[in-house]
Structures are given as C-alpha cells and as structure tokens.
Design a protein around this motif. Structure first.
Motif, short mmCIF file in Angstrom:
data_model
loop_
_atom_site.label_atom_id
_atom_site.label_comp_id
_atom_site.label_asym_id
_atom_site.label_seq_id
_atom_site.Cartn_x
_atom_site.Cartn_y
_atom_site.Cartn_z
N GLY A 46 6.75 -26.77 26.87
CA GLY A 46 7.45 -27.69 25.99
C GLY A 46 8.22 -27.06 25.14
O GLY A 46 8.44 -26.00 24.99
N ASN A 98 12.19 -38.04 34.06
CA ASN A 98 12.06 -36.74 33.23
C ASN A 98 11.28 -37.34 31.87
O ASN A 98 10.55 -36.48 31.48
N CYS A 100 8.24 -35.62 29.33
CA CYS A 100 8.75 -35.07 28.26
C CYS A 100 7.91 -35.52 27.02
O CYS A 100 7.41 -34.72 26.01
N VAL A 131 10.28 -28.18 29.53
CA VAL A 131 9.60 -29.57 28.82
C VAL A 131 9.35 -30.35 30.31
O VAL A 131 8.64 -31.30 30.07
N LYS A 148 16.38 -25.44 27.23
CA LYS A 148 15.65 -26.82 27.01
C LYS A 148 16.29 -27.94 26.47
O LYS A 148 16.58 -29.06 26.90
N LEU A 172 17.66 -31.46 27.75
CA LEU A 172 17.45 -32.89 27.35
C LEU A 172 18.60 -33.62 27.19
O LEU A 172 18.64 -34.91 27.22
#
Length: 316
Positions: A16, A77, A81, A177, A272, A276
């Motif tokens: 993460g 997802n 996360c 993540v 990352k 996102l």
C-alpha cells in the motif's frame, strides 16, 4: 515451469502507501467517500434510465452498461485498497489476486470496446439520423452488448494464463495498493521481459483498436457537424458528444499511462496514484459527467425524486 515453485506462494502482502497512520486515516475517509459516491451515482443512473421510458434509447442503454461496469470495477479494487489503509498489513490469497487482476482486465477491456460502440452510436445518430432507428434496433443493441461483454472477458484469459505459470519462489510482498500486474510480475524469480512484451502487445491491441475506431468515427462526426447549416444544429450535435468525449479522454488517458508507459519513467508511488485515478476516480466521475451535462437525465432524476417525495408524504 514447475508447479512446486509456484506453490511456495499461497498469499500476497499488499504494502500500500508508505504513509503515517494519520495520513492513512484521511486517505481511508476520502477513498470510502469516493467509493460510496461511485455506488450511489452509478446505481442512480441505472435506476433512472430503466424507470423512464423516454430514456429507453440505444445511447442510454449503453450508458447503463457503462455504469454497471463502473460499479463492478470499483467494487473489485476499492475494498482491497480500503482494507490496506485500515489494517497494518493487507493480505490477499494467490487465487484472490489472480481473480482481482482478471476482473480488472476484463472490465477494462469491456469498457474499451463499449466506449468504441458508444462512439459508433453517436456516429449513426449524427451522420445517418434517418436510418438510426433501423440500424440500432433493440435486438441489434442487445447482440452488440453481449458480444462486447464476451470479448471483454475472453481477451484477459491470456494475461491470467501467463500469471498462473510464473514462479514466485516465496516472494510475496507487492509494492502496490491492489494486485496490479506489473507489481506482481516484479516478484517473479525468472526473467519476465518476454512476458511483459506479450502482455504489452495484448494491451496495445485492447486499447489501440477501440481507440482507433473512436478517432475514425469522430473525424466523420466532426466533418458532418461542420457542414450543418445552422449554429443551433451544430451546438446540439456537439453537446451530445461532449460527455462521451470527456469520458473517453479520462479513461484512455489513465489507461495508457498505466499499461503503455515505459516503467522506467514512472516511480512506484506515482504508479499507485495513476492506478487509483484509473480504478477509483474514473468510475466516480463517469456518471457525474453524464448527469451534469445531460438535461434529459437531470430532468428524469428530478421527476423520480419528486414522485418519491410525494409518495412518502402521502404515506406518512
């Protein structure tokens, strides 16, 4: 490749964000809010389109499919996360990781094809309006949609088949993540250059082929619009394409940055962030773009809420 090597890894640890606990709490609240808005906004569009007979047209039928894809993609997802931000360590089984990657690729591929299909819908509506009802009959739309979903879920089988044969030899800490393909391949204990080249080729086919169709259709659409005799007609035609073009730009911009950019030019943390934006922001923004720019959808929403409030007041 020996299955014994692969069996050494039964689960992965998602590292993460390398942030302080306070920042993780803020990120958790923000991502949870984004996820809830995504669920509500996309569910609302599907409900409105299905409940209003005036919106039972090919364009809104395809928008419903897009909203359903966004619902599924964010639900694939976002929980992972959020779990990584809420817990100190986020783990996912090997099969769960492969499933998450497969669903992500499948839904992304389906959206690529669907966006191309939506551009063709706009092409027929603007460039051949008299034949629009005949060309895009309900039965035709259904067959095209079934073909889109089928192709979208068949194409990523190549990716999954490759991952299932890659040995990891005990390395299981993914610096991401979610289970993202490049981050997972980074753990492989073999040279993955050939694998990455094959996956890149399939990504190019999946992204570039639909994008080429979108560009081709919009060149004809723009040419037709510019030949319209009145500014009112041109404005109306452009407005029907504005939302779709915005969604296409957002989706393909982040998708190309994720899957077609050289890895040496993108840091792990930036990768990352792009992931996102692609996985969380795009599904949330799509329904907002279509809602805020579409008078028909906004009008139907107002009527639906008005009927609900009236019904609630009479009931109480």
């Amino acid at each position: 490749m020996e299955k014994g090597n692969q069996s050494l890894v039964t689960e992965f640890i998602l590292l993460g964000f390398s942030a302080s606990p306070q920042i993780k709490i803020v990120l958790f609240v923000v991502f949870l809010a984004i996820y809830l808005v995504t669920l509500i906004a996309n569910s609302l569009i599907i409900t409105v389109v299905r409940s209003d007979s005036r919106l039972h047209s090919p364009m809104y039928f395809f928008i419903c499919n897009l909203s359903f894809i966004d619902l599924c993609y964010s639900s694939t997802n976002c929980p992972t996360c959020l779990d990584g931000l809420f817990s100190e360590t986020s783990t996912i089984t090997f099969s769960g990781c492969v499933t998450q990657m497969y669903m992500g690729f499948s839904l992304g591929s389906t959206q690529c094809i669907l966006l191309a299909l939506m551009s063709w819908d706009r092409y027929v509506a603007i460039c051949n309006p008299l034949n629009y009802p005949r060309i895009l009959r309900r039965s035709v739309c259904m067959r095209l949609t079934i073909a889109t979903w089928t192709a979208g879920f068949l194409l990523p089988i190549v990716h999954v088949s490759i991952i299932m044969t890659v040995p990891f030899c005990g390395q299981n800490r993914i610096n991401h993540v979610v289970c993202e393909l490049a981050a997972v391949l980074h753990l492989a204990c073999i040279d993955t250059h050939l694998i990455q080249a094959v996956i890149f080729l399939f990504s190019v086919i999946t992204l570039v082929a639909p994008l080429s169709l979108i560009i081709f259709t919009y060149l004809h659409i723009i040419s037709t619009i510019l030949r319209m005799p009145t500014s009112t007609g041109r404005h109306k035609a452009f407005s029907t394409c504005g939302s779709h073009l915005t969604v296409v730009t957002l989706f393909y911009g982040t998708a190309i940055a994720m899957y077609m950019s050289p890895r040496s030019l993108i840091s792990r943390e930036n990768e990352k962030v792009v992931s996102l934006i692609y996985g969380l922001m795009t599904p949330m923004l799509n329904p907002l773009i279509y809602t805020l720019r579409n008078k028909e959808v906004k009008g139907s929403m107002k009527k639906m809420f008005s009927r609900y409030i009236t019904w609630h007041m009479l009931k109480s």
